[in-house]
Every structure is written in structure tokens, then in C-alpha cells.
Design an enzyme around this catalytic site. Structure first.
Site, PDB file in Angstrom:
ATOM      1  N   ASP A  42       0.798  -1.319   0.093  1.00  0.00           N
ATOM      2  CA  ASP A  42      -0.064  -0.054   0.225  1.00  0.00           C
ATOM      3  C   ASP A  42       0.992   1.239   0.142  1.00  0.00           C
ATOM      4  O   ASP A  42       0.270   2.257  -0.026  1.00  0.00           O
ATOM      5  CB  ASP A  42      -1.212   0.053   1.275  1.00  0.00           C
ATOM      6  CG  ASP A  42      -0.378   0.010   2.642  1.00  0.00           C
ATOM      7  OD1 ASP A  42       0.853  -0.038   2.787  1.00  0.00           O
ATOM      8  OD2 ASP A  42      -1.052   0.464   3.531  1.00  0.00           O
ATOM      9  N   SER A  43       2.362   1.060   0.081  1.00  0.00           N
ATOM     10  CA  SER A  43       2.977   2.148  -0.130  1.00  0.00           C
ATOM     11  C   SER A  43       2.939   2.844  -1.600  1.00  0.00           C
ATOM     12  O   SER A  43       3.258   4.033  -1.763  1.00  0.00           O
ATOM     13  CB  SER A  43       4.557   1.796  -0.131  1.00  0.00           C
ATOM     14  OG  SER A  43       4.773   0.593  -0.746  1.00  0.00           O
ATOM     15  N   ASP A  81      -1.200  -6.404  -0.595  1.00  0.00           N
ATOM     16  CA  ASP A  81      -1.584  -5.549   0.903  1.00  0.00           C
ATOM     17  C   ASP A  81      -2.922  -5.158   1.170  1.00  0.00           C
ATOM     18  O   ASP A  81      -3.414  -4.586   0.394  1.00  0.00           O
ATOM     19  CB  ASP A  81      -0.536  -4.214   0.914  1.00  0.00           C
ATOM     20  CG  ASP A  81       0.158  -4.182   2.169  1.00  0.00           C
ATOM     21  OD1 ASP A  81      -0.052  -4.868   3.121  1.00  0.00           O
ATOM     22  OD2 ASP A  81       0.846  -3.155   2.127  1.00  0.00           O
ATOM     23  N   LYS A 110      -0.935  -9.409   2.710  1.00  0.00           N
ATOM     24  CA  LYS A 110      -0.319  -9.005   3.938  1.00  0.00           C
ATOM     25  C   LYS A 110      -1.273  -8.202   4.747  1.00  0.00           C
ATOM     26  O   LYS A 110      -1.860  -7.528   4.129  1.00  0.00           O
ATOM     27  CB  LYS A 110       0.955  -8.535   3.218  1.00  0.00           C
ATOM     28  CG  LYS A 110       1.713  -7.716   4.582  1.00  0.00           C
ATOM     29  CD  LYS A 110       3.095  -7.126   4.285  1.00  0.00           C
ATOM     30  CE  LYS A 110       3.404  -5.786   3.621  1.00  0.00           C
ATOM     31  NZ  LYS A 110       2.486  -4.859   4.569  1.00  0.00           N
ATOM     32  N   GLU A 112      -1.296  -5.301   8.508  1.00  0.00           N
ATOM     33  CA  GLU A 112      -0.333  -5.122   9.401  1.00  0.00           C
ATOM     34  C   GLU A 112      -1.161  -5.257  10.835  1.00  0.00           C
ATOM     35  O   GLU A 112      -2.247  -5.218  11.035  1.00  0.00           O
ATOM     36  CB  GLU A 112      -0.317  -3.565   9.339  1.00  0.00           C
ATOM     37  CG  GLU A 112       0.404  -3.101   8.042  1.00  0.00           C
ATOM     38  CD  GLU A 112       0.464  -1.608   7.786  1.00  0.00           C
ATOM     39  OE1 GLU A 112       0.340  -0.848   8.975  1.00  0.00           O
ATOM     40  OE2 GLU A 112       1.132  -1.072   6.828  1.00  0.00           O
ATOM     41  N   GLU A 179       9.287  -4.185  10.476  1.00  0.00           N
ATOM     42  CA  GLU A 179       9.831  -2.936   9.790  1.00  0.00           C
ATOM     43  C   GLU A 179      10.239  -2.170  10.875  1.00  0.00           C
ATOM     44  O   GLU A 179       9.627  -1.850  11.847  1.00  0.00           O
ATOM     45  CB  GLU A 179       8.559  -2.398   8.999  1.00  0.00           C
ATOM     46  CG  GLU A 179       8.829  -1.031   8.459  1.00  0.00           C
ATOM     47  CD  GLU A 179       7.780  -0.451   7.511  1.00  0.00           C
ATOM     48  OE1 GLU A 179       7.009  -1.018   6.977  1.00  0.00           O
ATOM     49  OE2 GLU A 179       7.946   0.572   7.073  1.00  0.00           O
TER      50      GLU A 179
HETATM   51  O1  KIV Z   1       3.570  -1.174   1.556  1.00  0.00           O
HETATM   52  C1  KIV Z   1       4.668  -1.470   1.602  1.00  0.00           C
HETATM   53  O2  KIV Z   1       5.437  -1.345   0.633  1.00  0.00           O
HETATM   54  C2  KIV Z   1       5.167  -2.304   2.806  1.00  0.00           C
HETATM   55  C3  KIV Z   1       6.627  -2.533   3.016  1.00  0.00           C
HETATM   56  C4  KIV Z   1       7.315  -1.469   3.370  1.00  0.00           C
HETATM   57  C5  KIV Z   1       7.120  -3.818   3.516  1.00  0.00           C
HETATM   58  O3  KIV Z   1       4.460  -2.749   3.577  1.00  0.00           O
END
Ligand code: KIV
Length: 262
Positions: A42-43, A81, A110, A112, A179
Site C-alpha cells: 500500500d506504499s 497488501d 499481507k 499490519e 519494519e
Molecule cells: O507497503 C509496503 O510497501 C510495505 C513494505 C514497506 C513492507 O508494507
């Protein structure tokens, strides 16, 4: 790469390389490279859409980018994500997000944190979808964490991180992103777990590493955290190419006859 290879690679002490990708062209290059797997993080809210946090990413945006990555990398193991709050509104909305990401082409999701959504993680795993955990600096909680800062420096917080990591393993996660935690904590957690840890700013004791594509290619000339290693000066390399194209247009050396139709 399949989900089974994650544990196998840990057992064989083979480090796992993970990189983010959000589009089909970079995914196609990554698939041709030696990198083991791809995270549609989600970055992308920050790297692709210019927001100052990951919070604006929603399920539809994540699904669009996951589908693009899948088109570019048809054979790769892709982790999608789960965006901000998508797993905090109850089981049904969480499963709808999982459905959209998996149908867009992800092999795993993934998410959090763990506190308060252990049961949702278990349900996703029991539904046949591999889950990667993510603890330490969890960017979706940036407002509560008071900024992007190293986590687990104090004894109590380190203890909680270790408990969370063990809880994620217990809930059925196949791997965990750590992280921005001290290297000693990254190593300790990695030694305690039978599933692999993937570090980002978590030291060399993790079982693998992940970097954001734009960071490692040096495309962001405004921001370089300590843990990033850049493998090219992408910003200036691309700027030079743009300037060369501009020069060729303006001095009429582009296009040549061979670049034109007769
Ligand atoms: O969103 C992302 O790119 C991430 C990584 C930094 C692990 O969660």
C-alpha cells in the site's frame, strides 16, 4: 516460488528477496530478475500517487495495481497488501478485500498488526489464503505511532513485538514483515520463529529483506531512510534521458528518416 518455499528457504538458510512493484512494466523486469517474490504494497499511495501516507489506499486501488502486476509477472509469487482499516470493519468486509486481491491475481495477502484481528487472520488462513504479517513500524498506524520511527527500542515494547510475532505464527501466517526495529530484536524474533521474517530496517538477522522499488532505484531524491540501499541513481538517470529527448526534439535531430514512415 510457492508459499511452501518460504519455510523451506528459512530451513535451508537461503535469504528471501522481496521487492515492491505496482505496475506491469516493472513487474515484468522483476520476473526476469533473480528476486524471489513481489509485494504490491500500500506504499503505492505514496510512491505512485504522491500521498504523504499509505492511508488513502483503498481496496479498489490495491486490486487495480495487483492486477497490473500480475499481467506483467504471470509466473511470480505476488503478495497483495490489505489497505487501511480493510480488516478492521468485521469479517465480511475483510473477506471481500481478500477476495478482490486474490481475484486480481495475488497469491497471498499481507496485513499490519495483530491485536484485535487475530480471529480475522485465522479465518483468512482457514479459507485457503496465505497471510503475511507485518509488525514493528506499521505505516497505517502512523498517526498513533506519532511518525515514522523505529519501534521496539524500549524493553516493554520489544517484549510486545516478540509476543505479536509469536501470535502471528500461531494464527497461521506463512511469513512476517518486521519494519524498523533494532537489529537485535529482528534477529531475536527470527530465531524464535519457524516461519521466515522479512526485514525492512530490521537488520541482517532477518530471514529475508524487502525494499520499496522506488527507494532502491534511487527514484526519490527527497527521502532516503538509513535502511535503504540504492542500486542506481534513478532520479538523475531518468532526468538525463528526459533532457536528451527534449534536446533532440528541439534541435530537430529526432525523428530521423529511419524513425519515420515513408
Ligand atoms: O507497503 C509496503 O510497501 C510495505 C513494505 C514497506 C513492507 O508494507
Amino acid at each position: 516460488m510457492t508459499v511452501l518455499d518460504f519455510k523451506k528457504m528459512k530451513e535451508e538458510k537461503k535469504p528471501i528477496s522481496l521487492i515492491t512493484s505496482y505496475d506491469s512494466w516493472s513487474a515484468a523486469i522483476i520476473e526476469e530478475s533473480d528476486i524471489d517474490c513481489i509485494l504490491v504494497g500500500d506504499s503505492l499511495a505514496m510512491t505512485m500517487h504522491g500521498f504523504d501516507s499509505t492511508i488513502p489506499a483503498d481496496t479498489n486501488l490495491m486490486a487495480i495495481h495487483t492486477a497490473a502486476v500480475r499481467k506483467g509477472a504471470p509466473q511470480s509469487f505476488i503478495i497483495g497488501d490489505m489497505p487501511f482499516l480493510s480488516f478492521r470493519k468485521g469479517l465480511v468486509p475483510a473477506m471481500e478485500t481478500v477476495e478482490k486481491l486474490m481475484q486480481a491475481g495475488a497469491n497471498a495477502v499481507k496485513l499490519e498488526g495483530i491485536s484485535g484481528h487475530e480471529e480475522i487472520i485465522k479465518h483468512i488462513v482457514q479459507s485457503g489464503v496465505p497471510v503475511m504479517g507485518h509488525i514493528g513500524l506499521t505505516p497505517q498506524s502512523v498517526n498513533q505511532l506519532g511518525g515514522y520511527r523505529v519501534q521496539g527500542k524500549e524493553d516493554l515494547k520489544a517484549k510486545k513485538l516478540i509476543e505479536d510475532a509469536l501470535g502471528l505464527e500461531e494464527a497461521g501466517c506463512f511469513s512476517i514483515v518486521l519494519e524498523c526495529v533494532p537489529a537485535s530484536i529482528g534477529k531475536m524474533i527470527s530465531e524464535k520463529l519457524s516461519i521466515p521474517t522479512i526485514g525492512i530496517g530490521a537488520g541482517n538477522g532477518c530471514d529475508g529483506q524487502v525494499l520499496v522499488l522506488q527507494d532502491m532505484l534511487g527514484l526519490n531524491n527527497k527521502f532516503k531512510p538509513k535502511f535503504v540501499r540504492t542500486y542506481m541513481d534513478g532520479f538523475n538517470t531518468l532526468k538525463k534521458a528526459f533532457n536528451e529527448y527534449d534536446r533532440d526534439v528541439k534541435n530537430k535531430s529526432f525523428p530521423l528518416d529511419k524513425e519515420s514512415y515513408s
